[in-house]
Enzyme design. Structure first.
Site, mmCIF file in Angstrom:
data_model
loop_
_atom_site.group_PDB
_atom_site.id
_atom_site.type_symbol
_atom_site.label_atom_id
_atom_site.label_comp_id
_atom_site.label_asym_id
_atom_site.label_seq_id
_atom_site.Cartn_x
_atom_site.Cartn_y
_atom_site.Cartn_z
ATOM 1 N N LYS A 208 42.369 45.158 33.960
ATOM 2 C CA LYS A 208 43.779 44.802 33.844
ATOM 3 C C LYS A 208 44.318 45.432 32.565
ATOM 4 O O LYS A 208 43.690 45.331 31.503
ATOM 5 C CB LYS A 208 43.911 43.276 33.817
ATOM 6 C CG LYS A 208 45.342 42.756 33.785
ATOM 7 C CD LYS A 208 45.343 41.229 33.872
ATOM 8 C CE LYS A 208 46.752 40.660 33.865
ATOM 9 N NZ LYS A 208 46.757 39.178 34.006
ATOM 10 N N SER A 280 49.599 37.428 37.537
ATOM 11 C CA SER A 280 49.915 38.720 36.946
ATOM 12 C C SER A 280 48.758 39.726 37.029
ATOM 13 O O SER A 280 48.952 40.902 36.727
ATOM 14 C CB SER A 280 50.285 38.538 35.470
ATOM 15 O OG SER A 280 49.164 38.110 34.712
ATOM 16 N N SER A 304 47.240 33.351 36.845
ATOM 17 C CA SER A 304 47.233 34.801 37.003
ATOM 18 C C SER A 304 45.952 35.364 37.579
ATOM 19 O O SER A 304 45.876 36.556 37.871
ATOM 20 C CB SER A 304 47.539 35.482 35.667
ATOM 21 O OG SER A 304 48.893 35.286 35.329
#
Length: 578
Positions: A208, A280, A304
């Site tokens: 990420k 996210s 997330s």
């Protein structure tokens, strides 16, 4: 101090439109009073009694004129201090002097270290290597360990898939090809020399893009940081390199870890590219489920990992707060941020977690506690609960109830569990928003928040501004209530190792993120339109081994994780989504 109920409460009221126009550009102070007072003081050069009267409305307080007069010198001195503080640039990586501890005072954690036991499948190289794109870590590891496949071959295969499918899914920001090929060649040389590092050795993965890697930009998904290069590696990135894993991509995240919209577009769900992947950890879930990486790392502050894993059909582990170092990761909420693996099955999560957990001198919240993964531990050996009222709720789905029955069918003697409902949990979620506003203080004050793609009510630019008006006292009071919540949850979970819950049942997501408990989210079926649904398991603090064991038993029995988006299979001939 607040006045007694008896004195005259007459307020001096300024023009409300003027007042609110000042506040619209807030980001000018650390509490409700400073933000409002600073704004209103600009025309007069000094805070006045009238300014304080208007600021009281934001804080929900009421003072007398005499009390306002008494406050003036101190409030003006505070504003001078704020001005002086703002001459110092504070990087996002600098934490506050206080840090959250999920273990209540007087409690201790198990420190007994036991041997791990993982699966060791027997595998043969497929005729078309791309048929292995969705294989588990143990299966890929055996291909590499037995030298049926080289890491260079595997890395090239995944890079080709990222290049082919990634643009349509909008799931990566940067391909790290040069680094990946160096790491892959090193892995092959070490394995050939008998220097096998373990099950992640030679396996390609994606990070990420809030995790720093010093050779590539780390954008945080936001245009304001599009060209940012952090001159060191995140601890998680370093630990995975030490385990021999091969970093092939920096994956998308919603801007500053909100949603699935980033500066380059919206990350897509591989099962249905008409919808976003949620966030996210948007790219981590999307790329993993589409078979574009061997595994990925995501982060969770409030959903997330759980949310994109649910939407995309991934298996995601949110570890206990403090289990994994956050050094080198973008800070959003110092008391809630957690890093964890997003994979295609539970055992993959366990193997990745084993490589990344542990204490780190660069993150004072990270702790060194044992983790012994046992792939053969059964539910009959554990105390398993279920969130009774959540399954009985009208919000529970047939999928949720079927998941509960599947777990019961494994022989678990399910114990009813109820999370505490005596506290207004929803009312203290602003803890996250206040910490995030502090983490991105400079972004708000510089007006560079205008560069973020999403400029709506429920997006960071607006939330950061709103959070400038939360009084510091209320932030601390919310955290004191949080301590009470932690004690109540501890009592509620006494006698169980793990409990199953609808992924969004009751207040489970918010409550357990506030208390720091670990969670695993796994696929639990498919809607009529072919998109996946999930169910979650919650464990004791630092009880990841038992948590993962129950989730694996459930996953092995149900098999939903073995289904993959058909458009991304080798048999699809590279067609990708329609």
């Amino acid at each position: 101090m607040p006045a007694s109920p008896t004195p005259d409460r007459t307020r001096v009221r300024l023009d409300r439109r003027t007042f609110m126009s000042y506040l619209a550009g807030a980001g000018l102070g650390t509490t409700a009073f400073p933000a409002a007072l600073w704004a209103l003081a600009q025309d007069e050069g000094r805070i006045t009694r009238d300014t304080i009267a208007c600021a009281e409305e934001i804080s929900g307080l009421q003072f007398t004129d005499a009390e306002r007069d008494l406050m003036l010198d101190g409030v003006n001195s505070n504003l001078e201090a704020f001005t002086e503080l703002r001459t110092v640039s504070i990087p996002n990586a600098v934490p506050p002097a206080l840090h959250f501890e999920p273990v209540l005072p007087g409690r201790s954690q198990e420190v007994t270290r036991r041997a791990s036991r993982r699966s060791r499948p027997v595998v043969s190289r497929p005729t078309n290597l791309e048929d292995a794109a969705f294989w588990s870590i143990p299966e890929l590891a055996e291909l590499l360990r037995t030298r049926q496949v080289t890491s260079v071959e595997l890395t090239r295969m995944y890079l080709e898939r990222l290049t082919r499918y990634g643009p349509a899914l909008e799931c990566y920001i940067t391909l790290t090809e040069d680094l990946a090929m160096r790491q892959a060649r090193r892995a092959d040389a070490e394995i050939a020399a008998g220097q096998y590092r373990g099950p992640l050795h030679g396996i390609p993965w994606g990070a990420k893009d809030l995790l720093a890697e010093d050779e590539y930009r780390t954008t945080w998904g936001a245009m304001a940081y599009e060209d940012q290069v952090v001159p060191y590696d995140a601890t998680v990135v370093h630990r995975l390199e030490e385990a021999g894993a091969v970093l092939i991509a920096k994956l998308t995240l919603g801007a500053l870890a909100w949603g699935d919209v980033w500066f380059g577009g919206r990350t897509r769900n591989p099962w249905n590219t008409e919808e976003g992947s949620s966030g996210s950890s948007a790219g981590s879930a999307s790329a993993t489920v589409a078979g574009l990486v061997g595994f990925s790392i995501g982060s969770e502050t409030l959903g997330s990992i759980v949310s994109p894993s649910t939407r995309c059909g991934a298996t995601g582990l949110r570890p206990t707060f403090g289990r994994v170092s956050r050094h080198g990761a973008m800070a959003l909420s110092w008391s809630m941020d957690k890093l964890g693996p997003i994979c295609r099955n539970v055992e993959d999560c366990a193997l990745v977690f084993d490589a990344i957990h542990g204490a780190d001198a660069k993150d004072p919240t990270a702790r060194d506690l044992p983790f012994a993964w046992d792939a053969e531990l059964g539910v009959e050996d554990l105390r398993v609960g279920y969130y009774a009222s959540a399954f009985a709720s009208e919000d529970a789905t047939d999928f949720d109830r079927a998941g509960l029955e599947a777990l019961r069918g494994l022989g678990a003697n399910l114990i009813p569990v109820e999370l505490p409902d005596q506290f207004p949990v929803g009312a203290i979620r602003f803890i996250l928003n206040v910490e995030a506003a502090a983490a991105f203080d400079e972004l708000t004050r510089s007006n560079r928040d205008d560069l973020l793609v999403r400029q709506v009510e429920r997006a960071w630019p607006n939330v950061f501004r709103q959070s400038r008006l939360v009084p510091a006292v209320e932030y601390l009071q919310a955290n004191r209530l949080r301590t009470m919540l932690m004690g109540a949850v501890e009592a509620a979970l006494h006698g169980v190792d793990v409990f199953i819950t609808p992924s969004y049942g009751g207040n489970v997501l918010l409550t357990t993120n506030l208390t720091g408990h670990p969670a695993v989210t796994v696929p639990n079926g498919f809607e009529d339109d072919g998109t996946p649904v999930s169910i979650s398991f919650i464990g004791r603090l630092f009880g990841e081994a038992e948590l993962l064991a129950v989730a694996k038993a459930f996953q092995d029995a149900t098999g939903f994780h073995l289904q993959h988006p058909p458009a991304y299979s080798a048999a699809a001939g590279g067609a990708g989504p329609p």
